[in-house]
Structures are given as structure tokens and as C-alpha cells.
Design a protein around this motif. Sequence first.
Motif, PDB file in Angstrom:
ATOM      1  N   PRO A  86       0.742  -1.188  -0.110  1.00 15.10           N
ATOM      2  CA  PRO A  86       0.219   0.048  -0.058  1.00 15.10           C
ATOM      3  C   PRO A  86       0.996   1.337  -0.040  1.00 15.10           C
ATOM      4  N   ALA A  92       4.295   7.466   0.177  1.00 15.03           N
ATOM      5  CA  ALA A  92       5.494   6.750   0.655  1.00 15.03           C
ATOM      6  C   ALA A  92       4.846   5.118   0.523  1.00 15.03           C
ATOM      7  N   VAL A  93       5.668   4.327  -0.056  1.00 13.04           N
ATOM      8  CA  VAL A  93       5.244   2.926   0.176  1.00 13.04           C
ATOM      9  C   VAL A  93       5.423   2.478   1.460  1.00 13.04           C
ATOM     10  N   ARG A  94       4.265   1.670   1.792  1.00 12.57           N
ATOM     11  CA  ARG A  94       4.285   1.177   3.369  1.00 12.57           C
ATOM     12  C   ARG A  94       4.924  -0.294   3.219  1.00 12.57           C
ATOM     13  N   LYS A  95       5.982  -0.488   3.969  1.00 14.98           N
ATOM     14  CA  LYS A  95       6.825  -1.648   3.821  1.00 14.98           C
ATOM     15  C   LYS A  95       6.495  -2.680   4.439  1.00 14.98           C
ATOM     16  N   HIS A 101       0.048  -5.075   5.012  1.00 13.64           N
ATOM     17  CA  HIS A 101       0.866  -4.441   3.902  1.00 13.64           C
ATOM     18  C   HIS A 101       0.489  -4.894   2.623  1.00 13.64           C
ATOM     19  N   ASN A 193      -5.187  13.191  -2.553  1.00 11.64           N
ATOM     20  CA  ASN A 193      -4.043  13.644  -1.661  1.00 11.64           C
ATOM     21  C   ASN A 193      -2.878  14.649  -2.407  1.00 11.64           C
ATOM     22  N   ASN A 194      -2.079  15.180  -1.298  1.00  4.56           N
ATOM     23  CA  ASN A 194      -1.008  16.132  -1.523  1.00  4.56           C
ATOM     24  C   ASN A 194      -1.724  17.153  -2.298  1.00  4.56           C
TER      25      ASN A 194
END
Lengths: 646, 646, 646
Positions: A86, A92-95, A101, A193-194
Motif C-alpha cells: 500500500p 510513501a510505500v508502506r513496507k 501491507h 492527496n497532496n
Amino acid sequence: MCYYPEQWPRGKWAEDARRMVELGLSWVRIGEFAWAKIEPRSGEFHWEWLDEAIDVLGKAGLKVILGTPTAAPPKWLVNRYPEILPVDATGAVRKFGARRHYCFSSRRYRSEAARITEAMARRYGEHIYVHAWQTDNEYGDHDTIYSYSAEAVGAFRLWLAERYGSIDELNRAWGTSFWSMRYDSFEEIDLPNNLVEEPSPTHGVDFIRFSSDQVKSFNKAQVDIIRAHSPGRPVTHNFMSQNTDFDHYRVGEDIDIASWDVYPMGGLLNGRLAAKDKEHYLRVGDPDQPAFNHDLYRAVGRGRVWVMEQQPGPVNWAAHNQSPADGMVRLWTWLAYAHGVDMVSYFRWRQAPFAQEQFHAGLLLPNSEADQGYLEVAEVVAEMKRLPEGEVRGKAQVAIVLDYESRWATRVLPQGRSYSASAVALDWYSTVARLGVDVDFIGQHSDIAGYKLILAPDLVIAEEAFVERLTRADAKVVFGARSGSKTRDMHIPEGLPPGPLAKLIDISVSRVESLPEFHSETVLYGNEAYEAGGWRETVRTSETVIASFDGEYRNGAPALVGSDKARYLAVAANGALLDKVIGDALGWAGLESLPDLGDLRVTRRGNLRFAFNFGRIPAEVPAGASAEFYVGGRTLKPVDVAIWRE
Amino acid sequence: MCYYPEQWPRGKWAEDARRMVELGLSWVRIGEFAWAKIEPRSGEFHWEWLDEAIDVLGKAGLKVILGTPTAAPPKWLVNRYPEILPVDATGAVRKFGARRHYCFSSRRYRSEAARITEAMARRYGEHIYVHAWQTDNEYGDHDTIYSYSAEAVGAFRLWLAERYGSIDELNRAWGTSFWSMRYDSFEEIDLPNNLVEEPSPTHGVDFIRFSSDQVKSFNKAQVDIIRAHSPGRPVTHNFMSQNTDFDHYRVGEDIDIASWDVYPMGGLLNGRLAAKDKEHYLRVGDPDQPAFNHDLYRAVGRGRVWVMEQQPGPVNWAAHNQSPADGMVRLWTWLAYAHGVDMVSYFRWRQAPFAQEQFHAGLLLPNSEADQGYLEVAEVVAEMKRLPEGEVRGKAQVAIVLDYESRWATRVLPQGRSYSASAVALDWYSTVARLGVDVDFIGQHSDIAGYKLILAPDLVIAEEAFVERLTRADAKVVFGARSGSKTRDMHIPEGLPPGPLAKLIDISVSRVESLPEFHSETVLYGNEAYEAGGWRETVRTSETVIASFDGEYRNGAPALVGSDKARYLAVAANGALLDKVIGDALGWAGLESLPDLGDLRVTRRGNLRFAFNFGRIPAEVPAGASAEFYVGGRTLKPVDVAIWRE
Amino acid sequence: MCYYPEQWPRGKWAEDARRMVELGLSWVRIGEFAWAKIEPRSGEFHWEWLDEAIDVLGKAGLKVILGTPTAAPPKWLVNRYPEILPVDATGAVRKFGARRHYCFSSRRYRSEAARITEAMARRYGEHIYVHAWQTDNEYGDHDTIYSYSAEAVGAFRLWLAERYGSIDELNRAWGTSFWSMRYDSFEEIDLPNNLVEEPSPTHGVDFIRFSSDQVKSFNKAQVDIIRAHSPGRPVTHNFMSQNTDFDHYRVGEDIDIASWDVYPMGGLLNGRLAAKDKEHYLRVGDPDQPAFNHDLYRAVGRGRVWVMEQQPGPVNWAAHNQSPADGMVRLWTWLAYAHGVDMVSYFRWRQAPFAQEQFHAGLLLPNSEADQGYLEVAEVVAEMKRLPEGEVRGKAQVAIVLDYESRWATRVLPQGRSYSASAVALDWYSTVARLGVDVDFIGQHSDIAGYKLILAPDLVIAEEAFVERLTRADAKVVFGARSGSKTRDMHIPEGLPPGPLAKLIDISVSRVESLPEFHSETVLYGNEAYEAGGWRETVRTSETVIASFDGEYRNGAPALVGSDKARYLAVAANGALLDKVIGDALGWAGLESLPDLGDLRVTRRGNLRFAFNFGRIPAEVPAGASAEFYVGGRTLKPVDVAIWRE
Ligand SMILES: [Zn+2]
Ligand SMILES: [Zn+2]
Ligand SMILES: [Zn+2]
């Protein structure tokens, strides 16, 4: 019982199973985090340990609930297909390294989830000891419903194309004429987002709707596979209490039983109450939070609700983790039963001495000694034997409308920082509960026949069809502020709020204001003055003004308005004002209630009546003269339970 | 004296040196941020200015401490090797423009750091005026120990392979069976940032251990080079007070003297005290924070400790920067001396009128006038002449265990938001200090012979070997809550906490809970009731219960348990309860103490006794009838110092 | 009137225009968010709707203010040139979906902005109904002045090369000798984001200066195009209240009229006042915040100021959005007029039922009914007819220096977290206002002839030329703490602060300290003791000490020093101490003032005198015996206005 054979040496399984049965347990949930143990490398299945675990548990006399392991994709899968991870709102990629995940929009993850589900369902679908299934686990935990991945963008565009048909219709709904936000095609649309400033609220709510639909279809794919291979076994999902990140009713449509997590200690500390009430209830929890969720998930499960994880002692995940009072595990178990729960599973059998949750208690200590929770479960099992069987929780006379779309509406456009839709709903529920009246939850598609009173604390987006049904129903209705204030497109209704609700009560809201925490408004109601705050509306009406505002600003303006059919509360209320509003409404609807129960709670399941003392001093149970007690008696100690029949 | 010739015109150097000597200073530290001046372009060395600076300072009579300039890599180096930049936990590169912009895992930076160190050591290693060396500066400042760079990942994998030998062993230690977190090889492992949820605590602590080891090896490389070229000159590093991001003992093993930064004004505002105490001590600081660190860094330096940076007035880096009271520079200098410090260097000679720290005071104002600090240093120099020489700080009778691994354990698994291991340690230290008793700090590898009382406020990870040595030692031991609660693998010990400590006292901890700030527990101790909060444990024991809990929850449960050898405190304590616990323990260990000193502090160095008044009213010094005063007298004004011999 | 024809069906335009005129409005602003409607695809212009809209409005009798639509770049432009998007300080691109999504350094966006401006100016420059222009809208809203894009880096380097001429000069100014931060060329320089620690303050302030200059040149490009094609029509920009992200005077130099946004409800909640005062003024706002900005933007517009957006009811963007009291729209309109404002436009005509601002009130409700604001505007229009025409706001006798560079200096080097330059300026203004004295704002390049008293609350960077002019002027001057404490290079002045101000008053600041919120200092002034906090300086002086510090720390040190020409306040003051300082200074400067007005405010425009009651009880207006009232009378109800002539 929540049990993890993959975490313990095989040598312990038989003894564990024996002790569970000895304790009186009959169900055991396994498997939901075991993917890496089942398939340690792509396509290399190690079933033997799971075969054995199911056998050992089943032979000991336990019914197995088997979880699909998709809440914890293994490392080799992430290595091969990193796109399943995700992406958070910053991009940012959630690791890998914990759980959940995965991105619900990852097509690869959907096919892999289907593959492992199929493999398990084929192998165990007709297994003699497998009596039920759980899909995945705790959708929404760790803020994982919303993923801002490339695949999510693509899927969102398709979803929008389906919803709106044409880009012109989307431009209309999103109001893109506002800031030159016009789109020429669905391919131009991005996730909200952003941005430099908040997106169109319709953009915001549509992304939540889309994400919710992704959860539904992800879940349904597993259910369909399981049903194909495991006929006759019910399928459940284990939900998080009070999560509103997706529409739980819609996921609930596809399963047989809703189950949920009962963790009242963290619920108290994170919850609605003021610090002094948190202190008062420190080791018993908010008296209404578990009951609220039992009733809510009973609606999600269309009548069938389980507790999949009951807190057995202190846990690990809240900012602070106090111990429940001795006796609370028993009390919570009885509370669940009283509210219609048919199975209570404790999380977890034995406290893990390693990994992330080692501060989370179990029924057993890490060294396998019985902890306090174990002893209390034994007590419940013994008491249960005294009760008549087959008692079913009946329909209540009061219903509260909990509508997920409306929650998203206030999340995306809160208008006031201190507005908490979650606290509003729990406050209304609590007020009814303190008057000794049982409640059902309903959505806008629920059957409403038979209710005498329907409470809608903040039905922001009221559907025409639901309003139509309310009109024809016998029930009286009480609406809280903000009800009817947005259309499905997240617009202000033509002709002003409360939009379609004006069919039930002739009012028009010409102004709303959100108020800071340091300020309160005064409301005059039946010659008493009450304080209220946070939200106030200016209402124009031809109906009866039941209560009105007092003070410098718009002195005398209506605070509570009533027609023969409906009442509308033009202010955020809790405490004494809400007590008065709800108490009066019960009488108006012809319902009986008790005097304020304080820290006592009562409810009934079939012919059984229950009382629970969440207070610190003994309390008298409101039992009739002829009451016949199965558990406890007329005087209830703190943290104690009485069960009787009148 | 901290001096930066590169920041001032050459014409000022001689006059500055002259005034330093005139003031009575004997040491001057230079060079630690001067890389760009020494080597303004790759391989182009400009030694002439530094030659001259050392010459000017040395000829004036000052001993030079030369710093390696690796805390501030120049721009050309970053241009050529951008991979040396550190990466923050979000994955963002931390850019050039300030200092400490390097990653300890950058092999290129390690070779460049070695190259510049070698160049300096070759040139000045045997220089007549260079009397000591400092490596780099303030490891850990600006949160720079942890870098999430690609090289850090690679180095972490190698470190893990070395630590665990096999991936199976790592899987066991990290408990990867928990959530399908199993790894097939060390190459699969990533850093514990940007996860969906917290990592395995063993993963978390291992990353800290690894990062700590990177600091040690980075530092040792410089020390080895310096020693090869500069025999006989001690090497120091200038540490940050109370930083626990790496194991200071392990870095301390490789140097000759530990030095540290004394900034009590910011320390007060950032520290453990309640607001009203911060107000009380506003311009004198926490009375125990500097002494705590003198004693701690004396342990880090294995007996040798310097102050490399003494606050000379207000500074620039705290949220607020109040001025010390006039007299505090003198007081702090004497306090350092009393606690065994052999050199105090002030930061800085002259306030810089440009760049980042222009609000940081110096001994001189920017225009070279003497500021308050200068006058106070002059006073100390004069007073010092009255004292006998050669007095050495002896070993104390009480030791406090400060263990870095244990700090990491509670950082990674705090379990309660308000738990501060740093505050706990300082509170215990302060309690002893207020009773007039001197303290040494020890780690688990320290020599413990001779101590009568060893205090372990939270020795979370107790090593078997240390416990073994405690068993054989004469000392009594007091353990705080959480001691012995985790193994080296960050597991709960088999047989429950306190694991190996049960050899010293027969207890078993069956439950822990963290408690919110608004709640406190009552403890009965010798017929008095005390309040405590934040952390409480349920202890089972066959030993004597010295104090017990009072209240609704587990009334009568042990709060303080004692064997002949050890005591265990099952609650987080400070204030009156901690006074009672420690006061009793001193008596139990056969130690004498004074009545509560309030704002006074006393200590001894050799035959000299010292008293410091941190209060706002005069205080009587606890001097014997025969006391012979070198400085001050029996009555001590606020912000004043007395020195005598009994 | 702010009107958005693109948001409404054409069928509504004529009726809307008719009602505006009927209400008595004469100006209408349109177009500033309409780019996508004007040019829905690249080069495809749809003028017909705008032609018609202008025609309909103009024919109804309204004068059109036409906005360039560059605050809202359309999606096709972002698709084609994604490099126009701004980049935030973390390095993330700020995406399309709201407004202001452009980087001032994007050359492509500059050329596109020029293209659309030219197209509009050519088409409507000489249009009979177009009477004025607005460039873009609300520079700085949503934190959009600072972009960390690749183009911003490049432009910053060129700007630095121009400012410094040589890299050596930059190295000197930035103090790069400090931490080896030396640069070899301008190409090496980066933006001051994502550093390990704060950048050189000169680096920080230079980036703000650069960003400010980018805004000026972006704006001027539009103004030049408009002037070329639309002679005789004034050009304005609509500024945000109290924004200091760029130098408003410098942008103001290029336009004819400054206009601004009057939103006092959010201004109150976000502002300087303590919670109890926010409660007191909840629905009337800070009495001085609107007046402050009228006076400030009158200076920015070099005498000409408009209100482009007046809050007509509750809005949507603050943390809470309370309703103004009924009557406040009228009061604020008169307040604007009294302070010299020549046009008040309300935002917005009709509340939008869709998109981001649907909780923002209009003069009309979404269903076109008149809301409260409409009725109050009607009142003002009627009252306005009773007044004589042609009254002009004269020059005040007191001026307050508001200097943007000084604001940036304390933003980059605050030294104390609680220091708010914005609150300091508003407190000083408010103190003068409560004494019934009118104020002008000035910058360091303003004409200062005629002022009797000049107040400089924190003129951190005092320019030599300005000091020179002060020396020669007749005015008395009062400087607040920090004045003169930095040079243009962000250095401490040689010879210590207040640098050049020492020409006006012989003082030297040898120490500054910032103080935490929980502490206050005592100041003795004329035998009274006052409390002050947050900032304190040690001043040495040969001048008269008017007030001094009392207490343990540097007891008796000067707190207020005075020469014949100037006074210097060595402490942050508000409340009673500031009342005393300012009250005395007015007398010293020979000015008359009134006793403290409490919640009343008075001012004059030409021969008209105004009083406004922001309180909750009636108040007596300070009118002479011969006063002739046009509006109201001697006793003023809460939320009421009186206008008279003496
Ligand atoms: Zn529906
Ligand atoms: Zn060790
Ligand atoms: Zn200038």
C-alpha cells in the motif's frame, strides 16, 4: 478461542487443546496470520502442520474457525510483486515487516489472495472439524483502507466512470466550475492527496466510497470461493469496533455472521468521555462502548453476531494499557451474551513472549499458567449451565440510524474541528441505555417495521427512499443537527437543509455554525436552562418550538422543534440536555423507561434479564418482586452481573 | 576553550590567545568544523592558516585539543559523493547546509573521514602544541545516528548475518512466526521504517544496536589513525548529555577521556520537572542534571571526564533560551570539578555575529568585550589557586546501573506513552543526591566491587553474567519496575519476569499495566500512604512485602518486595514514595545519609567537600565544627559555592 | 460584490444583477477562478459567456472588476506542463484538485499567465463596463509563496548571483566559515529545506526575499499587460490579512489600489487573544484586527484601499466557524469606510451549494433568499445616503513601522518559541486604538513627515537610511525589544544591537533571553509593578532609565530607557505595561488621547467621527456637546455604530 499453532512447538498443541476443552470452550479460530507457514515459498505448500493442528484441536472436541491468511502476505510475495504494497497519503510505500501491507486495488494481490483462499478452501472446505471460516482479519486496522497507489488511481477512474457515466455529470456533481477544476475525461482524475487545499468534498467522499467498495469486492471474492468449496459452513469477518473507514453493512451483506473485537480498555482512553469519567471507569471501560458495538454488529451481521476477540487482561496497543478490574472478563462475556452474541472468543489463548504483541495478555501467561481471565471464563462456563437454553435476543422498540455515508460526509467537511460523529452516536446510545431501554441499529436499507422510536443523531445524507419509508412507518423520529444537510452529491439540498426530511417536519435551516470548545450556548427547555456547544443551527419553522436558545445571539431561536411525526434538534447536545431530549422522546413515542441507571446497565435476551454494575459502589437491580435469579441477586456489587427472569 | 580561528580574521588570533591565557585558561579546542578551510577543494590542502593558528595559540601558552573535522563534510565532497548524505525515516535525503550531514554506513564517507583524519594526524600528530585530540563532534546531535540509506540497509544485513549466523536463528529471535514475517535470507531484510505497523521489537532494537555499532567503528577508525601518528596524546570525543541513541560505554572503550556538553538551561526546559519546578529553577537549571552527566561520563571515560562545552550565558537551540543567573557559570565550573572533571572548556570564546548560532553567548560579546561568563571564569581561576592540588574523586558507595540496551528496549516497546526511562533514572539519581550521598554510574560490564548499594531503576535486559556478579557481590540491590522483563532477544523471559533477577529475589511478575497521566495508585508503606502512577505490576512472591497497594484494584498486592539481598519496586515511583524507598534502602545497606537537602547539593572530591546552593534563599552548609573553608563559608547565598575540608 | 457567473445558470444572471443594483451595490468582481471556463482546452477560447455576463452586469448598472484567472490553472495546462505545480518543503509535488497549484518560479507558468492575461486584457481592456482589474487572487493563501521546485533552485541561484555579485561575498554574508558550509559557486547552492539542522539564517531569509521578489515580478508582469491594454482602469490585488510571506509594500508599488479580505471570525480564533477574550469577542471578533489591516493595506495601496471580500456570515475555513452577531456585517462595513476604505465587496453574493466552500455564507442563501448579511448591507446603503460626500481619511499623527524583512528575521531566528511578531504588532496597535488615537502604518521607505510619534514594535533590521531620516524628523520614536538587532546580512551589528539606532538613543544590548510561557518578569515603572514575559534584554545606557526590572535576576536593570528623541523597551510587553508605555509616549510626543475605551473604538474620516461598540453592554460615545449625529446617538448599543460631526 484465538489460537496460533504456528507460534508454538507442536508438542504443546494437544495439551493446549485439552485445556481449552476442559475450560469449557467449544470454538477455536486459527490460521489468519499463517500464510508464510502454509506456503513458505511460492507454490510450495506445507499443509502437514495445519492438517495436524486441525486434527489435534478437532479431536479434542473443538470446532475450528479457519481464517484465510490474507492479512499477512509473506515476504516472498512482496519480493516478487512489490506493487502489492500500500501507499500512504504522502506517496510513501508502506513496507513489509508487520501486517496488512497490501493495497486493496492491487490486481496481483487480489489474484494471490484468491489463490491462497482457493487452496485452503479446497483442502479444508469439507473437513469434519472445520465449522466456520473467517475472511482475512480486521479490515481497516492500521489505517489500511486508503491506498494512494498507481493501481488505486486507475481503479478509482473506472469506478467514477461507472458511477457518473459521463465526465459532465462528474463535473456537475463535484462542482468543478468552482475553481476551474473541470475535467475533460476520467483519465485526468487523480486521488485527493497532496493537494494545495482540500479537494471538492464530492471528490473526497467518492474516494472513500470507492475504497469501501474495494473492500467489499475483495472480501466477497474470498466468500464466493469458500462457499463454493465449503458448503454449510458460515463465513464471518472480524471487524474493528467503531471503524467507519468503509461501509460495514455492505461487507456484512456478503457474510453470514459479523464478528468483532472487544477491547474496552483502549476504547475508553481513546474515546468520547471527559478525563474525570475516564478516571471513574478506568478499569471497567466506557459502559456503553461494548454494548453499542454488539448492537451495531448485530445489524451488520443481519442478526448474527460473534465476538472474535475478547480482551482477557491488559493489551499493548493503546497509549496507555491499564488492566481491567478483576471480574471484567466475566462481565464482558455476559454483556456480549445479553446483547445477542452467540460465540465469544478470547484473544488470545496464551500471551506471546516474542514479537509485536508480547504485552498483550492471554488467558494463560507465557509460561502456560492460568491468568485471571482464565479463571473468569471458567466462572462464566459454570454459570451458563444454570441458564435455560435457546433464549434469543428480540427486536428492540428503539432504533438508532448509523449511516456510513453520513460519517464520510462529516469527515470530509467537518466544518468544526471538535465535531465528532462517533461521539455523537455513542452519546445518544448511552443516553437511551442509561434509561434502561434496548436499542437496535439500522441503516437506511434496514427493515424499520415495528420500531416505535427511531433516532437519527446525524443522518447527514438522507436518502429519499428511506425518508419515504419513515413517512409511512408508525415510528416517531428524532433527528440530530446536520441531518439532511447534504445530498448524495455532497451538495446542500435545493430548498435548504434538511432537504427530504422536511417531509417529516416543516423546518428550514438557514445558518449553521461550529463553536469552539471554550464556548457554550444556553437552551431553555421546559423552564430549565441547559448548556450545549460545538454546533448550532438557525432553524425556521411552522412547527412547535419545544426548546429555544437563550442569550445574546438570536435569543429565542428554536433549539428543538417538533411535528406530530418528527423532532429536530438544532444544536449539538450531550449531558443533561440530551437526557432531557431523549427522555421526553421516549415518552412521546409511548415507551416506558427507567430512572437514570447511573453506572448500572440492564438489558434482556428473550426471557432473561441482565444487569451489569460498572460503578464503584453496590447497586440495586430493577427486578420485579417475582424475579427468579439465575446469577447474582437484587444487590449487585461493583463489576458484577445479575441474570434473572421476571 | 572552544575557539574557531577560521571564523575570525588572523589579526585577532594573537590578542585572543593572549586574553585566554591572561584569564587563566590552559586548553583550547579547535578545528572540529574546519574541513572546508583545511581542504577547500578535493586534495587541495591549506595547512598554513592552521599551522599559524596552532602556533599563535601554543606560543601564547595554550595546549591545543585538535578536532577532526568530520562533523561537517564540505560541499565539494557532497557534490562528488552525494551518497554520503543521511536519509531520514521517511526516506528523504537530508541535505547539505548545516552540519552532521553524513550517514555512518557510507563507506565513501568512512574512507574520506579516514583520509582527512590521517592527513591531520600526520601533520600535527607530534606537534609540540597539540596535547590532545577530539574525534568528530557530538555524535547523535540533530538525530543523526539513524540513517535509512541504501548503504545502511546493506550494512544492517551483514551485521544481522554476523549476529545470528543463520536466518532461522533470526526468525526465532524476531518471532517472525507471529504475522507471517518469516525471512528466507538476510538479503530480504529491510530497515524498520515506513511500516504499516510497528516492527518486531527485536527488529527495532537490532537496528539501534547496529546503528550504535556503526558509531563505534566510525569513531574507532579515527582513534586508531590518531594513535598511530600521535603517541601519548589522549583522544576524547565530545558527547551530548543524556543522549542514548548509541551505547556510549562502547564508544568510550576506544577513547582516553570522555567529554561532554553542559547546557543546563535547555536541559531544564526539555527535562523531567513539572512546570512549577521549572519556574523555581528557571535560571539555575535542574540541580541534578549536570551532576548526573558528570558522573555518567566519568563512567563512559572509565574515570576520566572533561567538559568540552560549558554554557557561558544564554544559548540558541532550546524552545526558549533563558539566561543563567549571574554566578551560575562559576557554580557549574566548580560543580564539574567536584564531580571529578579535570578540564572545563567553555563554548565559546566569542559570540559569533553571523550564521546559525549567533544567539549563543560566549565569554566575550561579539565586539570582544568581556561578558558575564568571562568575569565568573576569572573568579574560579582565582579561587582554584587557594585549593590544594591533586585531589582525586574517589569511588562512591552507591552505584546506579545505566544500561543502554535497556533504554532501547523501552524505547521500542514503551507500552505506556508517559513512560520516560530518562526521567526515571534522573529521579532516582536526584533522590540519592538530595540525601547527600555520592553516586557512580555503572554498566553491566563495570567493576562492582566495593559498592554497598546498587540501584537499577529499570534494568530491562539483565545479562546473566551481571546477575551472577551481583549474586556474589556484597552490595544490596534495588530494582525498579520492568527490570529483568526482556531477554537479549527482546522476549519475555521463560518463567516470567524478572527472569534472571529471580536469583536475587524470589518474585514473579504476572501482569503489568501502564496508567494514564490522570490516574494515580496508592501505596501503603510503613503506615503512610503514597501516590504513584504510570506503571504498576502484579508481583507474586515468597519474600517480605515491604509496601503494598491500597485501593479497589488488587488491594494489598505487593508494591515493594525485599529479600536479604535485593528489593523490587513494582510501581513507577517518584516524589515522596521514591524518597522513602531510597532513604530506607540506604539505611538497609548501612549507609549514612543527610536529611533532605532541598535545593542544596553536596559532594566530595578527595578531601575536599563542596556545597552548591541552587535555591533562592540562603542555606546552611552541612559542615562539621572543624571545617576549614577554602571558598565560601557556613551560610551559602543563592547561586553560591562553598569548599571546605573537615 | 464577489460574483461567479460561471457557477450559475445563465438564466439567473439578470435577476442577480437586478437585485445587486436594487440593494445599492455598484461594483462587481468576476472572473478570478474562471480560466477553465474561458479556455477549456489549450487555445480554445470561449468568450461568449463572459461577454454576456459582463453585459448583463454592466447593463444592470454595475461596474465590473475583472480578475485575471491565474489563481486556478486548468487541468489541461497541468497535464501538458506538470512542472508548473508547486513543490512543498518535503519535496512532494502539490497536485491539481483545488487552487493556487503553481510555482512562482515556473517559467512556463509565467508565460501561460501572461498569455491568458494578454488575451483578457485585449478583449476587455477598453470594455465600457470594465472599470477595474484584479491580478490573480490572494497571493500566499494555502502557503503557496514558497516552492521547492527545480526551477525555484535555478532562479534562486540567479537571484543570489545578482544580490551578491561574487560567491565570496555570499560566503561572507552567510557566514559559511561557521560549519564548513563554504560554496565555490552559485551553482552549488540549494534551497533551505530538508537540512539536518537549520540553515544559516541568511540563507533562510534570502530564500524568503527571493520568493517575495518572485511574487512581485509575477504580479508586475500582469499589471504591465493590463495597463498596456486597459488605460485608465485601476489595477488591484486582493491580499490576505496579516500575511507576511512576501513584502506587500513591494507588490503594492506596482498596483493602484490595495484590496484585502476581511474575515474577523477566523481571525479571532487564530489570533493573539487569550481564550477568555476570545469568548468575550466570540461573535464580534478582535476589535482591532480589521482596523489594523485597513490601515496597513492603506499603506500598501499608497493611500487607496478596498475591501474585496467582506465576511457576510459564518465561513468555512477556520477550525471553528462561529456566526457573527447580527449587526456585524453593517458594523464592519462602516468600520472599513471610517478607516478610509472606498469600496467594500462582500464574498459572496450567493452561498454555493457545491464544492469546497459550501459552508461559506453569502448575502443570499443557496436558494436565493436574502440572508442576514443582505439586510445589513441594505441598512448601510440607506445610512450612507445621510452622510456628506467627499470625506477623506487624513494622515494620522502616530505611525507604526511594519517591516516585512524584520518579520522574516524573527521567523528564521525566533530564538523563543512563543515570540509572535504578529501579536506584538497587533498589541501595540490595539493599545493605541484603545486610547482613541488614529494610526498610519509605514515602511522604511515611507514618507515620515508630519508624524509626532513613530512606534517601531520590532524593527529588527533597521536600514541606515531610515534611521537617518528618523534623526532628522520631528517625531519621537519608541522602539520595542529586538529593534536594530540584525543587519541586512542577518548578522549582529558591529558594536552590538541596536546597531544604527544607537544614533537615536545611546544604548547597547549585551544579552537577550527568551522566556517560557510559565514565567513572567516584574517591571517597576513610576512606582507601579507590572508583569511582562517572553523576552528580556540587558541594556547598558547613559540615557534616562524610565522603568527597571525588579527581581532576583539583574535587579534594577533598565526595562525602558529614554533619550530626548527615542525610547527603547527592553522587554516584550503587553497588557497593563504596554498601556503604560504607550500612554506615556503619547503624552511625551504631545498628543492627546482618551481614557481607555474598553470595547469601544473611535476614529475619524475627514470631518466625520465614528464610534463602534464591540462590547456586550451599552457604551457612551465620546462626542462633544455640539455633536451632530448622522447615525446612532450618544449611547451605543452592543454591535452598533455612531457617526457624527463635532
Ligand atoms: Zn443507499
Ligand atoms: Zn553486555
Ligand atoms: Zn529598503
